[in-house]
Structures are given as structure tokens and as C-alpha cells.
Design a protein around this motif. Structure first.
Motif, PDB file in Angstrom:
ATOM      1  N   HIS A  38       0.833  -1.206   0.000  1.00 18.94           N
ATOM      2  CA  HIS A  38       0.000   0.000   0.000  1.00 18.94           C
ATOM      3  C   HIS A  38       0.870   1.260   0.000  1.00 18.94           C
ATOM      4  CE1 HIS A  38      -3.691   2.227   0.619  1.00 18.94           C
ATOM      5  NE2 HIS A  38      -3.247   2.771   1.730  1.00 18.94           N
ATOM      6  N   GLY A  39       2.021   1.177  -0.638  1.00 14.78           N
ATOM      7  CA  GLY A  39       2.905   2.327  -0.728  1.00 14.78           C
ATOM      8  C   GLY A  39       4.133   2.181   0.152  1.00 14.78           C
ATOM      9  N   ARG A  40       4.923   3.248   0.176  1.00 14.64           N
ATOM     10  CA  ARG A  40       6.143   3.261   0.991  1.00 14.64           C
ATOM     11  C   ARG A  40       6.514   4.700   1.293  1.00 14.64           C
ATOM     12  NH1 ARG A  40      11.553   2.949  -2.289  1.00 14.64           N
ATOM     13  NH2 ARG A  40      10.994   4.333  -3.970  1.00 14.64           N
ATOM     14  N   VAL A  41       7.303   4.855   2.335  1.00 16.25           N
ATOM     15  CA  VAL A  41       7.867   6.156   2.679  1.00 16.25           C
ATOM     16  C   VAL A  41       9.369   5.975   2.803  1.00 16.25           C
ATOM     17  CG1 VAL A  41       5.816   7.011   3.861  1.00 16.25           C
ATOM     18  CG2 VAL A  41       7.547   5.804   5.157  1.00 16.25           C
ATOM     19  N   LEU A  42      10.111   7.025   2.566  1.00 17.45           N
ATOM     20  CA  LEU A  42      11.559   6.979   2.752  1.00 17.45           C
ATOM     21  C   LEU A  42      11.882   7.537   4.127  1.00 17.45           C
ATOM     22  CD1 LEU A  42      12.818   8.087  -0.763  1.00 17.45           C
ATOM     23  CD2 LEU A  42      12.753   5.789   0.194  1.00 17.45           C
ATOM     24  N   ARG A  43      12.785   6.881   4.823  1.00 16.69           N
ATOM     25  CA  ARG A  43      13.141   7.280   6.183  1.00 16.69           C
ATOM     26  C   ARG A  43      14.658   7.256   6.336  1.00 16.69           C
ATOM     27  NH1 ARG A  43      11.330   4.032  11.625  1.00 16.69           N
ATOM     28  NH2 ARG A  43      12.988   4.824  12.908  1.00 16.69           N
ATOM     29  N   TRP A  44      15.199   8.296   6.981  1.00 16.02           N
ATOM     30  CA  TRP A  44      16.621   8.331   7.279  1.00 16.02           C
ATOM     31  C   TRP A  44      16.892   7.462   8.494  1.00 16.02           C
ATOM     32  CZ3 TRP A  44      20.178   9.872   4.063  1.00 16.02           C
ATOM     33  CH2 TRP A  44      19.864  10.818   3.087  1.00 16.02           C
ATOM     34  N   LEU A  66      -7.557  -2.254   7.284  1.00 13.87           N
ATOM     35  CA  LEU A  66      -6.477  -1.855   8.185  1.00 13.87           C
ATOM     36  C   LEU A  66      -5.216  -1.538   7.379  1.00 13.87           C
ATOM     37  CD1 LEU A  66      -5.445  -1.962  11.331  1.00 13.87           C
ATOM     38  CD2 LEU A  66      -4.289  -3.992  10.481  1.00 13.87           C
ATOM     39  N   THR A  67      -4.539  -0.448   7.732  1.00  9.53           N
ATOM     40  CA  THR A  67      -3.239  -0.171   7.129  1.00  9.53           C
ATOM     41  C   THR A  67      -2.175  -0.333   8.211  1.00  9.53           C
ATOM     42  OG1 THR A  67      -3.444   2.197   7.546  1.00  9.53           O
ATOM     43  CG2 THR A  67      -4.117   1.415   5.375  1.00  9.53           C
ATOM     44  N   ALA A  68      -1.017  -0.830   7.809  1.00  7.38           N
ATOM     45  CA  ALA A  68       0.056  -1.097   8.760  1.00  7.38           C
ATOM     46  C   ALA A  68       1.391  -0.733   8.137  1.00  7.38           C
ATOM     47  CB  ALA A  68       0.053  -2.572   9.159  1.00  7.38           C
ATOM     48  N   THR A  69       2.322  -0.365   8.995  1.00  5.80           N
ATOM     49  CA  THR A  69       3.690  -0.083   8.589  1.00  5.80           C
ATOM     50  C   THR A  69       4.522  -1.324   8.836  1.00  5.80           C
ATOM     51  OG1 THR A  69       3.449   2.240   9.161  1.00  5.80           O
ATOM     52  CG2 THR A  69       5.695   1.384   9.049  1.00  5.80           C
ATOM     53  N   LEU A  70       5.307  -1.718   7.856  1.00  6.45           N
ATOM     54  CA  LEU A  70       6.179  -2.886   7.970  1.00  6.45           C
ATOM     55  C   LEU A  70       7.573  -2.384   8.351  1.00  6.45           C
ATOM     56  CD1 LEU A  70       6.126  -5.923   7.632  1.00  6.45           C
ATOM     57  CD2 LEU A  70       6.657  -5.616   5.231  1.00  6.45           C
ATOM     58  N   LEU A  71       7.863  -2.430   9.648  1.00 11.73           N
ATOM     59  CA  LEU A  71       9.102  -1.858  10.176  1.00 11.73           C
ATOM     60  C   LEU A  71      10.179  -2.938  10.286  1.00 11.73           C
ATOM     61  CD1 LEU A  71       9.953   0.963  11.281  1.00 11.73           C
ATOM     62  CD2 LEU A  71       9.544   0.030  13.545  1.00 11.73           C
ATOM     63  N   PRO A  72      11.345  -2.753   9.662  1.00 16.05           N
ATOM     64  CA  PRO A  72      12.421  -3.737   9.794  1.00 16.05           C
ATOM     65  C   PRO A  72      12.834  -3.888  11.263  1.00 16.05           C
ATOM     66  CG  PRO A  72      12.946  -2.117   8.108  1.00 16.05           C
ATOM     67  CD  PRO A  72      11.731  -1.634   8.805  1.00 16.05           C
ATOM     68  N   ASP A  73      13.234  -5.085  11.649  1.00 18.66           N
ATOM     69  CA  ASP A  73      13.527  -5.381  13.059  1.00 18.66           C
ATOM     70  C   ASP A  73      14.745  -4.657  13.624  1.00 18.66           C
ATOM     71  OD1 ASP A  73      15.414  -6.856  11.689  1.00 18.66           O
ATOM     72  OD2 ASP A  73      14.862  -8.772  12.566  1.00 18.66           O
ATOM     73  N   PHE A  74      15.540  -4.019  12.794  1.00 16.28           N
ATOM     74  CA  PHE A  74      16.694  -3.279  13.313  1.00 16.28           C
ATOM     75  C   PHE A  74      16.323  -1.831  13.650  1.00 16.28           C
ATOM     76  CE2 PHE A  74      16.968  -3.205   8.662  1.00 16.28           C
ATOM     77  CZ  PHE A  74      16.965  -1.852   8.410  1.00 16.28           C
ATOM     78  N   LEU A  75      15.053  -1.470  13.463  1.00 14.88           N
ATOM     79  CA  LEU A  75      14.588  -0.124  13.779  1.00 14.88           C
ATOM     80  C   LEU A  75      13.639  -0.141  14.968  1.00 14.88           C
ATOM     81  CD1 LEU A  75      13.764   1.354  10.260  1.00 14.88           C
ATOM     82  CD2 LEU A  75      15.780   1.745  11.659  1.00 14.88           C
ATOM     83  N   LEU A  76      13.574   0.982  15.659  1.00 17.74           N
ATOM     84  CA  LEU A  76      12.611   1.191  16.721  1.00 17.74           C
ATOM     85  C   LEU A  76      11.590   2.204  16.206  1.00 17.74           C
ATOM     86  CD1 LEU A  76      15.158   1.605  19.636  1.00 17.74           C
ATOM     87  CD2 LEU A  76      13.786  -0.413  19.119  1.00 17.74           C
TER      88      LEU A  76
END
Length: 140
Positions: A38-44, A66-76
Motif C-alpha cells: 500500500h505504498g512506501r515512505v523513505l526514512r533516514w 487496516l493499514t500497517a507499517t512494515l518496520l524492519p527489526d533493526f529499527l525502533l
């Protein structure tokens, strides 16, 4: 809603971030397996010695919306620094090894953030328990 994506490493995610999309996931709300991109955002993200801009993917459940963010496990969540950097900083803070300015900054953050306040208090208590176990016992 945040879903955690298991990754091999920070570097592997940089090389091929779309690998996290290949894992089939269930919707946490309705438990169907109909989550779609459902898209993506760029994050530093700040890692030790480098700064990278990475894509963070969004997913949407077709049946319940429902929309959800898929956060990589190395990020908080809501933190720019990768988890290993945060952990090293906390360790240095607890050991009294941070520079005065960083120590003050982390102390000020601790006052504002209840989650960090609880986590640091638990780590401090744990450290005191461990260090008291190391003290030699006097034998009479």
C-alpha cells in the motif's frame, strides 16, 4: 499499526528491501492473509558511522481496510537511530561513559519519555543486582 519485519541485517535490507514483502503475513485485526502493498515512505536511519535513506513499506488488508507499517527489526518506532546504536548508547549511559552533553541529552529524554524511563530504571536495577553479586563475601 506497526508490524515487525524480520531481516538478516541492516546491510541486506539496504541491498534488497523488497525481500520483506515476500513473507506472507496475517492481518492483526481480522487474521486474513490478504495484506497487499500500500505504498512506501523513505526514512533516514543512522547506523554506526553511516546514514542511509531506506524505504519503509505500508500494507493494507483488503477485507477490513487496516493499514500497517512494515518496520524492519533493526529499527525502533519513531527513532532515527538503528536499534544497535540505541543499545550501545544506553550501555554507555549506564556505565557513565557518555560525554557530558550526550548524558544530559539522554537524561532529558528520559524525563519526557515514560517508555525509556521504565526501561532505563529496569536496566539500572538489574545492573545493581548483578554488581552486588560480584562483591566478595567476607569469610570469618
Amino acid at each position: 499499526m506497526i508490524l515487525v519485519a524480520q531481516t538478516v541485517s541492516f546491510k541486506s535490507y539496504i541491498e534488497n528491501p523488497s525481500l520483506v514483502l515476500e513473507v506472507e503475513r496475517s492481518c492483526p485485526a481480522c487474521m486474513t492473509r490478504l495484506l497487499s502493498r500500500h505504498g512506501r515512505v523513505l526514512r533516514w536511519v543512522y547506523e554506526i558511522g553511516e546514514r542511509q535513506q531506506i524505504p519503509i513499506f505500508r500494507l493494507r488488508c483488503r477485507p477490513c481496510g487496516l493499514t500497517a507499517t512494515l518496520l524492519p527489526d533493526f529499527l525502533l518506532p519513531f527513532v532515527r537511530y538503528a536499534a544497535p546504536v540505541v543499545l550501545l548508547t544506553i550501555d554507555a549511559y549506564l556505565d557513565g561513559e557518555l560525554s557530558p552533553s550526550l548524558g544530559t541529552e539522554l537524561g532529558a529524554h528520559r524525563v519526557r519519555c515514560p517508555d525509556c524511563r521504565r526501561a532505563l530504571a529496569l536496566l539500572e536495577v538489574s545492573g545493581h543486582i548483578i554488581s552486588s553479586d560480584r562483591e566478595p563475601v567476607a569469610v570469618r
